[in-house]
Design an enzyme around this catalytic site. Structure first.
Site, PDB file in Angstrom:
ATOM      1  N   ARG A 229       0.847  -1.194   0.000  1.00  0.00           N
ATOM      2  CA  ARG A 229       0.000   0.000   0.000  1.00  0.00           C
ATOM      3  C   ARG A 229       0.880   1.240   0.000  1.00  0.00           C
ATOM      4  NH1 ARG A 229      -5.549  -1.857   2.410  1.00  0.00           N
ATOM      5  NH2 ARG A 229      -5.461  -3.932   1.479  1.00  0.00           N
ATOM      6  N   GLU A 231       0.520   4.095   0.875  1.00  0.00           N
ATOM      7  CA  GLU A 231      -0.090   5.130   1.703  1.00  0.00           C
ATOM      8  C   GLU A 231       1.013   5.998   2.278  1.00  0.00           C
ATOM      9  OE1 GLU A 231      -1.853   2.184   4.117  1.00  0.00           O
ATOM     10  OE2 GLU A 231      -3.784   2.221   3.081  1.00  0.00           O
ATOM     11  N   ARG A 237       0.091   1.842  13.132  1.00  0.00           N
ATOM     12  CA  ARG A 237      -0.622   0.632  12.705  1.00  0.00           C
ATOM     13  C   ARG A 237      -0.605   0.411  11.196  1.00  0.00           C
ATOM     14  NH1 ARG A 237      -4.549   4.525  13.175  1.00  0.00           N
ATOM     15  NH2 ARG A 237      -6.083   4.424  11.512  1.00  0.00           N
ATOM     16  N   HIS A 238       0.123   1.254  10.480  1.00  0.00           N
ATOM     17  CA  HIS A 238       0.212   1.083   9.024  1.00  0.00           C
ATOM     18  C   HIS A 238       1.635   0.790   8.581  1.00  0.00           C
ATOM     19  CE1 HIS A 238      -3.659   3.339   9.041  1.00  0.00           C
ATOM     20  NE2 HIS A 238      -3.922   2.533   8.029  1.00  0.00           N
ATOM     21  N   GLU A 370      -8.562  -1.685  13.714  1.00  0.00           N
ATOM     22  CA  GLU A 370      -9.185  -2.566  12.718  1.00  0.00           C
ATOM     23  C   GLU A 370      -8.266  -3.759  12.466  1.00  0.00           C
ATOM     24  OE1 GLU A 370     -10.429  -0.793   8.902  1.00  0.00           O
ATOM     25  OE2 GLU A 370      -9.851  -2.678   7.956  1.00  0.00           O
ATOM     26  N   SER A 373     -11.271  -6.675   7.383  1.00  0.00           N
ATOM     27  CA  SER A 373     -12.451  -6.202   6.661  1.00  0.00           C
ATOM     28  C   SER A 373     -12.929  -7.333   5.786  1.00  0.00           C
ATOM     29  CB  SER A 373     -12.108  -5.010   5.760  1.00  0.00           C
ATOM     30  OG  SER A 373     -11.970  -3.841   6.511  1.00  0.00           O
ATOM     31  N   ARG A 421      -1.331  -6.860  12.341  1.00  0.00           N
ATOM     32  CA  ARG A 421      -2.258  -6.233  13.304  1.00  0.00           C
ATOM     33  C   ARG A 421      -2.782  -7.250  14.312  1.00  0.00           C
ATOM     34  NH1 ARG A 421      -5.718  -1.689  10.424  1.00  0.00           N
ATOM     35  NH2 ARG A 421      -3.988  -0.499   9.521  1.00  0.00           N
TER      36      ARG A 421
HETATM   37  P1  ATP Z   1      -7.133   0.959   7.581  1.00  0.00           P
HETATM   38  O1  ATP Z   1      -8.518   1.571   7.501  1.00  0.00           O
HETATM   39  O2  ATP Z   1      -6.749   0.577   8.966  1.00  0.00           O
HETATM   40  O3  ATP Z   1      -6.103   1.752   6.850  1.00  0.00           O
HETATM   41  P2  ATP Z   1      -8.005  -0.632   5.390  1.00  0.00           P
HETATM   42  O4  ATP Z   1      -9.469  -0.641   5.636  1.00  0.00           O
HETATM   43  O5  ATP Z   1      -7.453   0.290   4.388  1.00  0.00           O
HETATM   44  O6  ATP Z   1      -7.230  -0.436   6.789  1.00  0.00           O
HETATM   45  P3  ATP Z   1      -8.281  -3.203   4.182  1.00  0.00           P
HETATM   46  O7  ATP Z   1      -8.148  -2.863   2.753  1.00  0.00           O
HETATM   47  O8  ATP Z   1      -9.628  -3.400   4.740  1.00  0.00           O
HETATM   48  O9  ATP Z   1      -7.508  -2.104   5.046  1.00  0.00           O
HETATM   49  O10 ATP Z   1      -7.324  -4.470   4.457  1.00  0.00           O
HETATM   50  C1  ATP Z   1      -7.690  -5.578   5.271  1.00  0.00           C
HETATM   51  C2  ATP Z   1      -6.804  -5.655   6.506  1.00  0.00           C
HETATM   52  O11 ATP Z   1      -5.424  -5.644   6.155  1.00  0.00           O
HETATM   53  C3  ATP Z   1      -6.978  -4.477   7.441  1.00  0.00           C
HETATM   54  O12 ATP Z   1      -8.099  -4.657   8.284  1.00  0.00           O
HETATM   55  C4  ATP Z   1      -5.676  -4.496   8.202  1.00  0.00           C
HETATM   56  O13 ATP Z   1      -5.698  -5.465   9.230  1.00  0.00           O
HETATM   57  C5  ATP Z   1      -4.683  -4.963   7.144  1.00  0.00           C
HETATM   58  N1  ATP Z   1      -4.029  -3.788   6.542  1.00  0.00           N
HETATM   59  C6  ATP Z   1      -4.476  -3.046   5.533  1.00  0.00           C
HETATM   60  N2  ATP Z   1      -3.632  -2.043   5.234  1.00  0.00           N
HETATM   61  C7  ATP Z   1      -2.611  -2.165   6.100  1.00  0.00           C
HETATM   62  C8  ATP Z   1      -1.409  -1.437   6.298  1.00  0.00           C
HETATM   63  N3  ATP Z   1      -1.112  -0.391   5.546  1.00  0.00           N
HETATM   64  N4  ATP Z   1      -0.577  -1.850   7.281  1.00  0.00           N
HETATM   65  C9  ATP Z   1      -0.880  -2.928   8.033  1.00  0.00           C
HETATM   66  N5  ATP Z   1      -1.988  -3.654   7.888  1.00  0.00           N
HETATM   67  C10 ATP Z   1      -2.851  -3.284   6.942  1.00  0.00           C
HETATM   68 MG    MG Z   2     -10.711  -2.165   6.007  1.00  0.00          MG
END
Ligand code: ATP
Ligand code: MG
Length: 447
Positions: A229, A231, A237-238, A370, A373, A421
């Site tokens: 990602r 981001e 947590r990311h 979180e 999802s 996580r």
């Molecule tokens: P967040 O809202 O916390 O940024 P997200 O909703 O973008 O997460 P999802 O696309 O739903 O993330 O990805 C499913 C799962 O993968 C998340 O619930 C999380 O546990 C994990 N995850 C997603 N992005 C990340 C990240 N950048 N770093 C660590 N774990 C991640």
């Molecule tokens: Mg999510």
């Protein structure tokens, strides 16, 4: 090197001495000769008596060298050995109540296999505390600390547990490509890479492939693999490269896969409790196995709680971190937030037939964090095309994916659970990086 253990003798000289790890030394070894390999954790020099604390992956043991009782070469070596050098020790086990662990080794042989330079870039004995950044810069040394190693021993157990559980539930482990040509959920947050003459991306999620595999008739698949990602944010947590535990299951709806998810989380806690007692002890942790079923609230209810506590979220938007923190005051443990606005979730989430503005989706939370999802997915081709268009994307760029929906796609559902996580929340780590060997974030590409 051959399959024999390291040592300095020639084969002819090798005496049959059993190699042990520190934690294996017990009452039955007293008076016996053993061989240990490890690192010099500490040296205490009292002139005619030298104590070396040897550390291996299982713990510590005291090596005691009284000048009068050990051979002069070993004594000399122990006196000048640097901390964190790799050593081989052969000697007799003695019960010694004053030694850590209750036993000591009086070596007949104390050999340095590889001398460490001094000073160390990081104090493994932790007499000098270090910032996380420094620790990560020298992660190999940081990992020598029992507390840090415990985290990764538990991570190993967690992943074993996940695999065992999902296999028992009929899921087949798959590996999908990480180099892809299409974005999973739109063009943002992707790392572009050059792929010969084309542009490609690092996959942000195995979502599209998991779904295509539903059309293949595998019925239940799981993957444990990296997600990427791009981001920009830098939070505790990311990560920019995370590990995701992903499942997809045919003939289950969102509630069906929520059941799988809560059973899985419970099982991981149980397995870690059972198999990692020592490592939890190293971390000073007691794990409470979460009770199932987890509480389930709707998105609307979540908004009400946040609103009541002074944080109002416009309906349809993602729930902000401050709002999640307020909700977590009431629900500090595991819970699901269900039935999200369709526009707040990816295009592939299945809208409710009678209320299409919300969809059959859920997030698994632990407090404000979180963990996962998931959703029932759209399995109907035309509805999927419509949703892709409504989300402002071009269905033509989803060619291989959409084709799979035309020739017998079963109804299905799934989720993605962040492995990092899950570990973070289970062990109460303050920063997700603590549970990742070599984390990738906005500032960290090395090591
Ligand atoms: P967040 O809202 O916390 O940024 P997200 O909703 O973008 O997460 P999802 O696309 O739903 O993330 O990805 C499913 C799962 O993968 C998340 O619930 C999380 O546990 C994990 N995850 C997603 N992005 C990340 C990240 N950048 N770093 C660590 N774990 C991640
Ligand atoms: Mg999510």
């Amino acid at each position: 090197m051959s399959g024999t253990e390291m040592g300095v003798e020639t084969e002819a000289e090798v005496e049959k001495v059993e190699r042990k790890h520190t934690a294996e030394i017990g009452e039955e070894d007293v008076g016996k000769k053993v061989k240990l390999y490890g690192w010099v954790h500490e040296v205490r020099d009292h002139g005619g008596l030298v104590f070396v604390i040897l550390r291996d992956r299982e713990g510590f043991i005291q090596v005691t060298l009284p000048k009068k009782k050990v051979d002069p070469e070993s004594f000399k070596t122990a006196k000048k050995v640097h901390r964190e050098s790799v050593v081989e020790v052969v000697g007799v086990v003695k019960a010694e109540p004053k030694a850590p662990g209750g036993y000591e080794i009086i070596p007949e042989k104390f050999v340095v296999l590889n001398e460490a330079d001094a000073p160390l870039p990081l104090d493994v004995a932790e007499k000098v505390p270090a910032e996380l950044d420094t620790r990560l810069d020298h992660r190999y040394l940081d990992l020598r600390k029992p507390k840090v190693q415990a985290i990764f021993r538990i991570r190993h157990c967690m992943l074993q547990s996940v695999r065992a559980f999902l296999c028992e539930e009929g899921f087949i482990e798959v590996n999908t490509p990480k180099i892809v040509s299409t974005a999973t959920e739109g063009g943002t947050e992707l790392f572009p890479i050059s792929y010969f003459e084309k542009e490609a991306f690092l996959n942000q999620s195995p979502q599209l492939y998991k779904q295509v595999l539903m059309a293949s008739g595998l019925e239940r698949v799981f993957e444990i693999g990296p997600i990427f990602r791009a981001e920009e944010h830098n939070t505790v947590r990311h990560l920019n490269e995370a590990v995701s535990i992903d499942i997809e299951a045919s003939f289950l709806d969102h509630k069906g896969v929520m059941d799988v998810l809560e059973r899985l989380v419970k099982r991981v806690y149980e397995d870690v409790n059972e198999k990692c007692e020592r490592y939890l002890e190293w971390l000073n942790l007691k794990l409470e196995v979460p009770e199932t079923p987890f509480e389930r609230i709707s998105y609307d209810e979540a908004l009400e709680i946040a609103n009541r506590k002074g944080e109002s979220i416009p309906w349809g938007e993602d729930i902000s971190t401050p709002a999640l923190k307020l909700i977590a005051e009431e629900m500090p443990e595991h819970y699901f937030i269900m039935d999200w606005p369709t526009k707040s979730k990816p295009f592939y989430a299945m809208p409710y037939e009678d209320r299409p503005e919300i969809c059959k989706s859920f997030d698994l939370m632990k407090g404000a964090l979180e963990l996962a999802s998931g959703a029932q997915r759209i399995h109907l081709h035309d509805l999927l095309v419509k949703r892709i268009e409504e989300c402002g994307m071009n269905p033509e760029s989803f060619g291989f994916y959409l084709e799979a929906f035309r020739y017998g796609m079963p109804p299905h559902a799934g989720w993605g659970l962040g492995a990092d996580r899950l570990l973070m929340s289970m062990l109460g780590l303050k920063n997700i990086r603590e549970g990742v060997l070599f984390p990738r974030d906005r500032n960290r590409l090395v090591p």
